[in-house]
Design an enzyme around this catalytic site. Sequence first.
Site, PDB file in Angstrom:
ATOM      1  CG  HIS A 148      36.255  38.496  35.352  1.00 49.12           C
ATOM      2  ND1 HIS A 148      36.133  37.750  36.529  1.00 49.12           N
ATOM      3  CD2 HIS A 148      37.583  38.505  35.033  1.00 49.12           C
ATOM      4  CE1 HIS A 148      37.335  37.320  36.873  1.00 49.12           C
ATOM      5  NE2 HIS A 148      38.229  37.753  35.997  1.00 49.12           N
ATOM      6  CG  ASP A 190      40.090  41.952  36.942  1.00 46.65           C
ATOM      7  OD1 ASP A 190      39.908  43.065  37.473  1.00 46.65           O
ATOM      8  OD2 ASP A 190      40.857  41.083  37.399  1.00 46.65           O
TER       9      ASP A 190
END
Length: 917
Positions: free
Chosen positions: A867, A725
């Site tokens: 992430h 992400d």
Amino acid sequence: MKKKLVAMLIVSGLLGGLNTITLAESSAEPVEESTSTIVRTHSSSNDQQEIMTTTDTSDKEIITPSLTIKSSHSFQPEKYGVITNNQSHFYDSIEDAKNGLHEKDTSLIENKLVKLTELFTSNEQEFYAFTTSDNQQGIIDVSNIDRVESKNFVTFSTSSQKKAYLVYKDTTLNETIDEKDILNKTYSVQEEVTMNEKTFLSLFNIKKEFIGFVNKELVTETVAPQGEYQYFLQYINITQPGKTTYQNFNFDKKNTTDTLINQTFYAKGRYFHSNGTTYLSIFNKDNKWIGYIEENHTKVADGKQGNYHAYGKYVNLTKKNYDIWGNFSWKSNGKASKYANKTLYAKGIYYHFNGSRYLSLYDNNDNWLGYINETGADIATGTQGNYYSYNKFITIKSKNYDFWNSFNWSKRAHSSEYLGKTFKARGIYYHFNGNKYLSVYDSKGKWLGYINQKATTTTKGPEGSYQHFKKYVSVTTSNYSIWQNFNWKKKSTTKNYKNQTLYAKGIYHHYNGDSYYSLYNNKDQWLGYVNKNGVTLADGRQGIYHSYWKNVTFSSNNYPIWRDFSWKQQNTSFKISGKTLMARGIYQHFNGSSYYTIYNGNTWIGYINVNAAQNYDMNKLIPNQESLLAVHQVVQQKILDSAKRPSNIIDTVLSMPTISRNQIKYRDNHFVVSLSGKGVGMDNVTLTPKEIAPAVNYRLLPANQIKGAIPKLNSGKKYVALTFDDGPNPNTTPQLLTILRNKNVKASFFMVGNGVNANPNIAKRVSDAGHQVGSHSYSHPQLTSLSASQIQSEMRRTDKAIYYATGKLPKTYRPPYGAVNRYVSNTVAKPAIMWSIDTRDWESRNPYMINNVVSNNIHNGAIILMHDIHQPTINSVSTMIDNLRRQGYQFVTVDELFEMQDRPLNGYFSQHRSVKY
């Protein structure tokens, strides 16, 4: 007389001196041969004072003033020091010191370690009362004692030991304390003393009791009373409730052990506090620090499983696929299914560090079976085990068994009283003794007691006996229930099987007057019981004739045309390819295929598989709103692909209403979608079956036309999807792409729109490398807090950013913070990709901890959340891939994980868990 006077003046100076000295009774008398000298002494403030004295060489009587002692203070505990070598003197008593009498030379005791027991203070001097190792006592000026006060602490432990500890018992420094008496303890340091160029520390315990002296070079001092941190690295159980865990060594309360009792924690370190108590620093399985706890409130375990705790309860195993472990190295002794329908004895329980609890199981012969996760078992109230619903009819067949009131074997009745009668066994117990006991009721609901199942015969119930039927039926109604059992538990309805041909293996003639077929499909899967009035008896496997009367165009060349349903071939579809013929009727065959009965005018041609015609029912091809929204996504991408200037119409495309099924027609082996009046610059777009397949019920499409459109996973293998992400990041994302390329792994990236606009080339690299790109909103807000227009703005701006960078609209999205509800789902109209493993990499920023979370939670079909904007995450990926591959996992994108069947209005947490919002 001169010598006597000078000596008296020197003594007077050493004892504090006088501001004026009377030299004779008559000050008017002339002085002969006077001299001046300066005598130095140490005051209580350790500042040297200079006193001018005058020595009278006359033979007059000299008056020596005495020193006034203002206070005295006894030391408790005693203090220690070393008598220095500065050519000084000492006294036998404080009276001698006050009057400067009977001086003794310190050379007799210099460089000796002495005990200091009292401090005397005058206006100008301080004295210690001391005792030597041979019990010589005296009074000495404090300036002649070498000692340095200390507030430090010393810990003696095997882990911090430099050399063998030599702690001397007394000031002789000859006899040492047994090392075992000081190990694993922390003492306070009262003072440092230096003797013969060696510095020793005086040690005291919490009771201010003198312990001994230790060479400073052999120990490490700390300023904290808890002492030096000691590695412990052992697993422990909390053994006592109502105790305190501490936040720090100011003993601020952090928690109580009431919520931690029996749990297993990892004690990384310990402190041997100077207060005499040992404290452990404990952590949980997530490496979260729990606090400091007194060691005597814990018990060291042999491993992560913790300590054995007596349990003494009877259990039934409820999760058949759970392993029963032979040890806590996870060697399996088999599955719980081995002990299905048995009651076992859980003698003990372990509170494992991983957060689960494990029962130690025994059978009724006291054979140990292994350990099982407590969630795989139900606790029973006694040796009978748990009650299980049975709901079967039984007939008493034996007259030699008792009915019991309870499992304490209180007799209620005898089976001879009910011989040959049929009752309802509502429940069953799998007793620890190996027998099964039924809980029996009569037709009026009266409970008769518990009886051994061996005394009974099970019947099918009031429905009557099963009879073979073996005929085919066609489902011709929509409003009949299909029953799971004859307790009228509904399994399905005839609506779900309308027009299908099924196999009625058996029939029940129920006492209510109706007959019920026992239905099976062509995979021999039992479907349930249905009233015979809900179906129509067919002549064979083809089912019954259904009127159709539609023109059908045939496009395939290689389908047989059958003369009958014994499969006598009459011709092939080559003869009718490209022709439009009348399908007067249709048969829904038991084999799962449908067959037209076709005519050329009034001439019957034969029976042919409907797949030869490619005439689609859009309500079946696109069976629900989720599928229609998925088709809409395909159409949006196709419009932009077909446009000369996509930027001129992209806003219109993204905001256009969802297409309807009526806009879609099948012509010439293509699906034509009408766009008239949509303002996108074209009247229609054409989709191939392969293009539309991922969005529809692809099983209705010819396999040869959709080859490669639907990825198929091997059910015997394990899969995992890596997702990232918040990118793209100009520094970290390229590193990640290199790792994934080198490891030959495809992943899924959920990008924020502002990041794509800032780094479009990196977004394109991600897409070009074959990774899946999804939306993560434009600015990462919590979507559930936004209005519909705000949500649409966030998503459409991101769609545009990703399209401009990659040429593709994102099919999926991940809601920031996982915040999604039905309102958000309906507004976004994309599949919401959630996760089943949250590495919390943004929090730990630690590759080891990231991989530890994955290792502890990995499962088949997992979606792992990370992430790609954090360097520690990038550093963890290579190891993560290697670890998972060693465990047999293969890496896929999110779309591949769901075989392209992830749909809008749904949230997906793993391959096997999804929800509809």
